[in-house]
Design an enzyme around this catalytic site. Structure first.
Site: not given
Length: 378
Positions: A283, A285
């Site tokens: 992921t 961020f």
């Protein structure tokens, strides 16, 4: 009439091409004079009404649907090139694109307050510690929007929000929040995400009937979860919230998809490790501040802009990158509330706000699109 052979046809085409090039050079010189006039008067480069009149005029000079479309495409392209030449000349006179961001040597990271969405053990928590260090002053809020409010108000110096996952794609709600609040991307961090199935200490996998997690986590583990057809999948705000819910409710038929760190924090048992189907699951961020700053060595620019639902509009906007030699990394679209079939685009491109090609591209996009916003350089 004698039929021309291939060599004669090519010879004539070569002659026509030379004439086209000479006329094109003459046209571009005149475009330069137009740019000089616009520099003196402060007029914008892009004149939509004038260009539409020109297209109507030149297509009226030919017959047949194919030729009209071909002439329209040809002159649209020439006017696009002309605009980019004019942007270049204007930049040489100091009329650049985005000027509101300030370069800094480093992004301040000491004695700062950092907010993330969720609770302890959430992946956003891990991302905050990964970027700012384990001794950072971090705290959590209930929603992504709450995190944005904390930064915009100055109660937090930075927010850490997920924006994209390598398996599930964009976190679309956070794209919308980038437009709603005056916060800017100053950095990014990539976190490897490894989901586990967590239950109570006395639970067994065959006992499970309900699984809680964030919607993205459920998607990332769909292959594993969907093999258990009698499991009900329920979305909650966060993976760590799911873990907390399981321990608080004490129901052995409930499980959470969350991190192994969350298992340790909340005293849950790992029923199955590494259940995400993409073992390289990552992921991205973003780190947000309410300050318009960027590192001097930043190499990625994120922007947004709006376009009407009309053929060729996206191509024309993206040509500002093409003709400036800029590489586009990512593009995402979102519908504009209240305007059916019109879209807001989010684009990441390689470059630095101090680079002349980036400045030229941003000036073109701001004139030719609507509501262009620089979301950050990092």
């Amino acid at each position: 009439m004698k039929k021309l052979d291939l060599l004669e046809i090519r010879t004539q085409l070569d002659g026509i091409d030379r004439e086209i090039v000479e006329l094109f050079e003459k046209r571009m010189r005149l475009s330069g004079e137009v740019a000089e006039f616009k520099i003196e008067t402060g007029k914008p480069v892009y004149d939509k009404e004038r260009e539409m009149q020109k297209i109507d005029s030149v297509t009226g000079m030919v017959d047949g649907g194919f030729m009209k479309q071909a002439v329209s495409d040809l002159f649209t392209q020439m006017m696009t090139i002309s605009r980019h030449y004019q942007y270049k000349l204007m930049a040489e006179h100091g009329l650049k694109g985005e000027e509101n961001f300030q370069p800094v040597k480093t992004i301040p990271s000491e004695d700062v307050r950092v907010v993330y969405q969720g609770v302890e053990g959430a992946y956003s928590h891990a991302a905050a510690l990964q970027y700012f260090g384990c001794d950072a002053s971090v705290y959590h809020v209930e929603t992504f929007e709450d995190a944005m409010k904390e930064v915009e108000s100055g109660r937090a110096d930075y927010a850490v929000l997920p924006i994209e996952n390598s398996s599930a794609g964009a976190v679309i709600d956070n794209y919308d929040l980038l437009m709603k609040y005056s916060n800017y991307i100053v950095a990014e961090t990539f976190l490897t995400v490894n989901h586990a199935l967590l239950g109570l200490q006395d639970s067994r996998q065959e006992d499970i009937r309900t699984v809680f997690s964030h919607p993205q986590a459920l998607m990332q583990c769909s292959e594993f979860l969907n093999t258990n057809r009698d499991w009900k999948q329920i979305s909650v705000e966060n993976t760590a919230v799911a873990a907390k819910k399981v321990i608080e409710e004490g129901d052995p038929s409930q499980a959470a998809v969350a991190s192994e760190i969350a298992a340790r924090l909340y005293g849950l048992k790992i029923l199955e490790s590494s259940i995400n189907h993409n073992k390289l699951n990552t992921t991205r961020f973003i780190i947000l501040s309410n300050q318009r700053i960027y590192r001097e060595d930043a190499q990625k620019v994120s922007i947004s802009f709006e376009l009407p639902h009309k053929s060729g509009t996206l191509y024309n906007i993206l040509s500002n990158m093409i003709y400036n030699g800029i590489s586009m990394i990512m593009i995402e679209s979102r519908p504009i509330p209240g305007r059916n079939w019109e879209y807001r685009f989010f684009v990441d491109m390689e470059g630095n706000l101090s680079d002349p090609p980036i400045q030229n591209a941003l000036k073109g996009i701001s004139e030719e699109g609507r509501n262009m916003k620089v979301l950050g350089n990092y």
